[in-house]
Scaffold this active site. Structure first.
Site, PDB file in Angstrom:
ATOM      1  N   HIS A  41       0.811  -1.213   0.000  1.00 24.09           N
ATOM      2  CA  HIS A  41       0.000   0.000   0.000  1.00 24.09           C
ATOM      3  C   HIS A  41       0.843   1.261   0.000  1.00 24.09           C
ATOM      4  O   HIS A  41       2.042   1.234   0.250  1.00 24.09           O
ATOM      5  CB  HIS A  41      -0.971  -0.002   1.187  1.00 24.09           C
ATOM      6  CG  HIS A  41      -0.296   0.094   2.511  1.00 24.09           C
ATOM      7  ND1 HIS A  41       0.164  -0.999   3.191  1.00 24.09           N
ATOM      8  CD2 HIS A  41       0.018   1.160   3.288  1.00 24.09           C
ATOM      9  CE1 HIS A  41       0.726  -0.619   4.331  1.00 24.09           C
ATOM     10  NE2 HIS A  41       0.664   0.693   4.409  1.00 24.09           N
ATOM     11  N   ASP A  89       1.428   4.984   1.634  1.00 25.31           N
ATOM     12  CA  ASP A  89       1.172   5.948   2.700  1.00 25.31           C
ATOM     13  C   ASP A  89       1.323   7.331   2.068  1.00 25.31           C
ATOM     14  O   ASP A  89       2.419   7.682   1.599  1.00 25.31           O
ATOM     15  CB  ASP A  89       2.214   5.789   3.825  1.00 25.31           C
ATOM     16  CG  ASP A  89       1.659   5.055   5.035  1.00 25.31           C
ATOM     17  OD1 ASP A  89       0.669   4.324   4.897  1.00 25.31           O
ATOM     18  OD2 ASP A  89       2.237   5.226   6.122  1.00 25.31           O
ATOM     19  N   HIS A  93      -1.034  11.384   5.602  1.00 28.62           N
ATOM     20  CA  HIS A  93      -1.248  10.401   6.666  1.00 28.62           C
ATOM     21  C   HIS A  93      -0.642  10.867   7.990  1.00 28.62           C
ATOM     22  O   HIS A  93      -1.140  10.544   9.067  1.00 28.62           O
ATOM     23  CB  HIS A  93      -0.637   9.061   6.242  1.00 28.62           C
ATOM     24  CG  HIS A  93      -1.022   7.907   7.117  1.00 28.62           C
ATOM     25  ND1 HIS A  93      -2.266   7.773   7.678  1.00 28.62           N
ATOM     26  CD2 HIS A  93      -0.320   6.823   7.513  1.00 28.62           C
ATOM     27  CE1 HIS A  93      -2.318   6.654   8.385  1.00 28.62           C
ATOM     28  NE2 HIS A  93      -1.158   6.061   8.309  1.00 28.62           N
TER      29      HIS A  93
END
Lengths: 202, 202
Positions: free
Chosen positions: B14, B16, B20
């Site tokens: 994934h 980030d 975030h």
């Protein structure tokens, strides 16, 4: 230069995996990278589709492309620029109706690929097709034969593409990376096209 | 040759996004393509990390890379091969614990990037970092300084990568296409690396 050919809004551009219509064919996670990455050609039918939102891209359109650029190369990713991307996300213009649900299906009007053209493409050994409408079959399709013909041969479809007018008829290189959903019949797709510098303006 | 460096299971690999950890920085959909696509370098620390699952990649590791290959290029996507990808998805080996929930956090053990190395990289004008562990900060991190240092500069992170051992230290070209989630602090990522033919075996 890299062009993003994903639509601006998330969830619009997506993959239809072969399994979506044909049992035993590839799911989203099974499509090999070679069918998602490779040289692209762009077949432009926007002038015709502008006048007829039920237009089905024909073998003649493919013949016209080949007369100009030579045989569609083996392993090509074939993108269809119908010009409909410019209507997105106005559902009335883009799909023919802004209604939703089962009753809306009969009111769908947008261009797609004629089954004869799909057969022709399958014979050329292409790796994938893409279009700037909601479906590779036209809005009025009832049998979704183009889906069936291509998916039978594990040729996936990319739908709701954008910015195809930025790409040359040949010479672009596409990277299409759908979400890797185990067993998925499709999924959200992010896709970019590389165009050699100098071929188009930044 | 194109190598998929997404983990086999969906949802593992994934993005980030800078937002975030840092207010006002880019969300998933705002990261420009140049930070997702470009030349990659691979810094290998697997021999050291094998012996120490709390290892933090240091400025010395970056210096060692630069001694061999020259300055880390401006705009590089810097990938860290800790060797931990081979443990995925065995949570005990990969993350140090198979427990879940808030109490498990203190038991996380896996390598990450030391904040000093993060500062060093930011100074080099890199475009993104990636690692084959669950986080760019090591498992025992409490302040997530590496996230903060990089995200402050809009340098995104790719986590849970795979197959970095297949890539050369330099010469690969990465295309990372996270799901384009409006306002997202991250999201599922599909990522491939192109390696010039002849440089590695198919």
């Amino acid at each position: 230069t890299a062009y993003e050919i994903t639509t601006a809004e998330h969830g619009g551009t997506h993959l239809d995996a072969p399994r979506h219509f044909v049992e035993g064919r590839q799911t989203a996670d099974q499509i090999p990278l070679e069918h998602l990455i490779g040289p692209a050609i762009v077949v432009r039918v926007s002038a015709t589709a502008e006048k007829n939102s039920d237009y089905q891209i024909s073998v003649k359109d493919l013949d016209a492309w080949e007369e100009n650029y030579g045989p569609i190369p083996d392993g090509a990713i074939v993108l269809f620029d119908t010009g409909f991307a410019k209507y997105y996300p106005d559902r009335n213009r883009y799909m023919g109706t802004d209604e939703r649900g089962p009753d809306a299906v009969a009111k769908l009007h947008f261009p797609g690929i004629h089954p004869d053209a799909a057969r022709h493409l399958a014979g050329r050994g292409i790796h994938a097709v893409g279009i700037d409408t909601p479906s590779i079959d036209y809005g009025q399709s009832k049998k979704f034969m183009t889906h069936r013909i291509l998916f039978e041969r594990n040729i996936p479809g990319f739908e709701n593409l954008a910015n195809l007018d930025q790409l040359p008829e040949q010479g672009a290189f596409v990277v299409a990376l759908p979400m890797k959903i185990e067993g998925g019949s499709g999924g959200p797709l992010r896709i970019v096209a590389f165009v050699p510098d100098g071929r188009t303006e930044d």
